[in-house]
Design an enzyme around this catalytic site. Structure first.
Site, PDB file in Angstrom:
ATOM      1  N   HIS A 131       0.870  -1.177   0.000  1.00 19.16           N
ATOM      2  CA  HIS A 131       0.000   0.000   0.000  1.00 19.16           C
ATOM      3  C   HIS A 131       0.910   1.231   0.000  1.00 19.16           C
ATOM      4  CE1 HIS A 131      -3.077  -2.849   1.915  1.00 19.16           C
ATOM      5  NE2 HIS A 131      -3.407  -2.633   0.650  1.00 19.16           N
ATOM      6  N   GLU A 169       1.668   3.477   3.073  1.00 21.57           N
ATOM      7  CA  GLU A 169       2.156   2.884   4.322  1.00 21.57           C
ATOM      8  C   GLU A 169       3.680   2.908   4.300  1.00 21.57           C
ATOM      9  OE1 GLU A 169       0.152  -0.869   4.791  1.00 21.57           O
ATOM     10  OE2 GLU A 169      -1.815   0.069   4.592  1.00 21.57           O
ATOM     11  N   HIS A 185       3.211  -3.871   6.750  1.00 20.48           N
ATOM     12  CA  HIS A 185       2.212  -2.817   6.558  1.00 20.48           C
ATOM     13  C   HIS A 185       2.117  -1.930   7.802  1.00 20.48           C
ATOM     14  CE1 HIS A 185      -0.095  -4.535   3.011  1.00 20.48           C
ATOM     15  NE2 HIS A 185       0.748  -5.515   3.317  1.00 20.48           N
ATOM     16  N   GLU A 209       1.137  -5.983  10.535  1.00 21.22           N
ATOM     17  CA  GLU A 209       0.754  -4.586  10.772  1.00 21.22           C
ATOM     18  C   GLU A 209       1.630  -4.058  11.899  1.00 21.22           C
ATOM     19  OE1 GLU A 209      -1.385  -2.905   9.014  1.00 21.22           O
ATOM     20  OE2 GLU A 209      -2.419  -4.483   7.883  1.00 21.22           O
TER      21      GLU A 209
HETATM   22 ZN   LIG Z   1      -1.543  -2.168   4.165  1.00 17.26          ZN
END
Ligand SMILES: [Zn+2]
Length: 340
Positions: free
Chosen positions: A72, A75, A165, A229
């Site tokens: 992404h 990010e 991420h 994450e």
């Molecule tokens: Zn992400």
């Protein structure tokens, strides 16, 4: 992101954000590694073929580690973290104890400070893409899939993929990971132990693909793979890197083959249900600003979609990644229950 803000970045971060591996690649090449640049934003560093160094252990005995960041484009924290890790490692290149592939996912989205160009890259890793097929990210995913296949082909059984991420929204457990259920038990245990060392507080076992890169490598290449994450989203160059300190340390050791122990075992959650957006009538009981791991009680309505009503089945289920704005056919959220 404008060129001006790129110019203010530390050199290693700016280079990685621009998919410029020049200096780092040269250091590994000079140290005798086989360095590849199979596609824009992708670097591979492998031990030289055994034939060139007859006494050396063959490359297949080394673990293979795929690191992906910026899947992404907004990010940016993991891009900074990995840029510094790679810069440091390239200055003592012989410390690299694994075959490494680094993939900067959404190079073009990073350049313009966006999450993606047309559609979410982390939904493209599937055999049937439906109406996602013509998007910019579908082409990018094809390039990544091909490079990933070439990287893992012929490597040994110890295969890792850490897809790093940061989250858009707040979370009761700011650092958490999604782990495909189908990873072989021993490799999965090793992966979860490493995630604990990296400061990950909670792990969600995922039984089915949502088209993510990490599920793809687990399913197609037998990798111990995880979507990780690492904390809150931030602007490139302005991330609070202290929130990534444990992860950076655990990563540095993984790449150097330094054994690790300790760390706190993450809480383990099972996926109770995946909420799929079936039509444009889809409405969710909460918005995308809802904190990850917000608990709901049995019977609470999660979402409605025409005649379909999603409601909480267990005494308590927690919502993760709620997003009613996804395209029809895609996952709008996961409901999880704690099992360990
Ligand atoms: Zn992400």
């Amino acid at each position: 992101m404008s060129n001006n803000s790129f110019d203010a970045l530390p050199e290693a971060v700016r280079a990685l954000a621009r998919a410029d591996f020049g200096e780092v690649a040269e250091r590994f090449r000079a140290a005798g590694f086989t360095v590849g640049l199979p596609a824009k934003g992708i670097l591979t560093v492998k031990a030289a073929a055994p034939s060139t160094v007859p006494s050396a252990a063959p490359s297949v005995s080394r673990p293979s580690v795929l690191l992906s960041v910026g899947v992404h484009g907004d990010e940016t924290g993991p891009i900074e973290m990995v840029a510094h890790a790679l810069e440091a490692l390239s200055r003592t290149p012989h410390a690299l104890a694994v075959d490494l592939m680094l993939c900067v996912g959404s190079i073009d989205a990073i350049a313009v400070g966006k999450r993606f160009i047309d559609a979410d890259l982390n939904r493209m890793f599937r055999l049937q893409r439906g109406d996602l097929a013509g998007t910019f990210e579908a082409g990018r995913a094809d390039a990544i899939i091909a490079a990933t296949r070439d990287f893992f082909e012929g490597t040994g059984a110890r295969r890792w993929h850490l897809d790093l991420h940061t989250a858009i929204r707040g979370s009761r457990y700011p650092k958490f990971a999604i782990v495909p259920q189908l990873i072989e038990a021993e490799a999965r245990t090793g992966l979860i132990a490493w995630l604990g060392l990296a400061g990950i507080e909670a792990v969600i076992m995922n039984p089915a693909s949502a088209g993510t890169y990490s599920y793809w490598t687990a399913e197609q290449h037998g990798a111990a793979a995880s979507t990780v994450e690492l904390g809150r989203i931030g602007t490139l160059g302005q991330n609070d890197l202290s929130q990534f300190a444990e992860a950076a340390d655990a990563l540095a050791r993984l790449l150097r083959g330094v054994s690790q122990s300790g760390g706190k075992a993450p809480l383990v959650f099972d996926t109770a249900q995946s909420i799929t957006k079936l039509s444009d009538q889809f409405t969710m009981s909460f918005g995308r600003e809802t904190e990850n791991f917000t608990p709901l009680k049995k019977g609470d309505v999660i979402a409605t979609d025409g005649d379909t009503v999603y409601s909480v089945q267990h005494d308590e289920e927690c919502v993760v990644f709620p997003n009613p704005d996804v395209r029809v056919g895609l996952r709008a959220g996961i409901m999880v229950v704690r099992i360990g």
